[in-house]
Motif scaffolding. Structure first.
Motif, PDB file in Angstrom:
ATOM      1  N   ASP A  34      26.435 -39.834 -54.866  1.00  0.00           N
ATOM      2  CA  ASP A  34      27.184 -39.072 -53.898  1.00  0.00           C
ATOM      3  C   ASP A  34      28.415 -37.314 -54.610  1.00  0.00           C
ATOM      4  O   ASP A  34      28.680 -36.511 -53.984  1.00  0.00           O
TER       5      ASP A  34
ATOM      6  N   ALA B  65      28.252 -33.798 -54.234  1.00  0.00           N
ATOM      7  CA  ALA B  65      29.052 -33.074 -54.118  1.00  0.00           C
ATOM      8  C   ALA B  65      29.721 -32.003 -54.993  1.00  0.00           C
ATOM      9  O   ALA B  65      29.756 -30.662 -54.468  1.00  0.00           O
TER      10      ALA B  65
ATOM     11  N   ARG C 244      29.055 -27.779 -55.153  1.00  0.00           N
ATOM     12  CA  ARG C 244      30.581 -26.934 -55.358  1.00  0.00           C
ATOM     13  C   ARG C 244      30.376 -25.797 -55.637  1.00  0.00           C
ATOM     14  O   ARG C 244      30.536 -24.889 -56.008  1.00  0.00           O
TER      15      ARG C 244
ATOM     16  N   ALA D   6      26.055 -34.747 -49.378  1.00  0.00           N
ATOM     17  CA  ALA D   6      27.284 -34.736 -50.188  1.00  0.00           C
ATOM     18  C   ALA D   6      27.098 -33.284 -51.368  1.00  0.00           C
ATOM     19  O   ALA D   6      28.288 -32.542 -51.095  1.00  0.00           O
TER      20      ALA D   6
ATOM     21  N   ARG E 255      28.122 -30.719 -48.369  1.00  0.00           N
ATOM     22  CA  ARG E 255      29.873 -30.820 -47.887  1.00  0.00           C
ATOM     23  C   ARG E 255      29.968 -30.039 -48.568  1.00  0.00           C
ATOM     24  O   ARG E 255      31.087 -29.204 -49.604  1.00  0.00           O
ATOM     25  N   GLY E 256      30.372 -29.896 -50.510  1.00  0.00           N
ATOM     26  CA  GLY E 256      30.780 -29.727 -51.625  1.00  0.00           C
ATOM     27  C   GLY E 256      30.359 -28.125 -51.556  1.00  0.00           C
ATOM     28  O   GLY E 256      31.576 -27.302 -52.095  1.00  0.00           O
TER      29      GLY E 256
END
Length: 161
Positions: free
Chosen positions: A20, A24, A28, A48, A51-52
């Protein structure tokens, strides 16, 4: 009109904290490079990575296997309910310009296989399988850089590394 490239992130719906963390960071990096993340929209690597991407100000699309957009994880901006089960993997791969796989199992393997069959580049992080044609990466930054390097114009002209 200039569209942002779509980078698919595929991986297991259940994963470890270490996987994860990697997923993530992939998310990003995708957002930092101005691309849109597309995934299966559920848990594990998908949550994950999404979310990143959201943490870095990016956009996310989730192609869901079930009949309701309410199944999407909290980090999906645009959930698409397909009611197609695992067949939705074909939509993810067909829509993405390039695919990054993060660990994963047989479901991930099916997405990698479909991508390669239709000529989409695949970059792998923490691969469980050795597959000819898949480009290996050692870390999330390298994976996204390699993915972006495979983009064709006009996308490669709008993304900076």
């Amino acid at each position: 009109m200039s569209r942002k490239p779509f980078i698919g992130v595929v991986g297991a719906g259940t994963s470890s904290p270490a996987v994860d963390t990697v997923a993530a960071e992939v998310g990003r990096e995708i957002a930092r490079h101005g691309a849109v993340l597309i995934c299966g929209g559920l848990g594990g690597v998908m949550t994950a990575a999404a979310r990143g991407a959201k943490e870095a100000g990016g956009w996310t699309i989730g192609i869901l296997p079930g009949p309701s957009i309410d199944q999407a994880n909290d980090y999906i901006d645009f959930p698409i309910a397909t009611h197609m089960g695992q067949a939705r993997n074909a939509i993810i791969v067909q829509t993405a310009h390039v695919v990054i796989s993060v660990a994963g199992g047989y479901g991930t393997l099916s997405e990698i296989s479909m991508a390669l069959k239709i000529g989409k580049p695949v970059v792998a992080l923490l691969p469980r399988f050795s597959i000819p044609g898949v480009v290996a990466a050692q870390n999330p930054g390298e994976a996204v850089q390699k993915a972006i390097a495979h983009l064709r114009p006009p996308y490669s002209e709008t993304i900076s590394i």
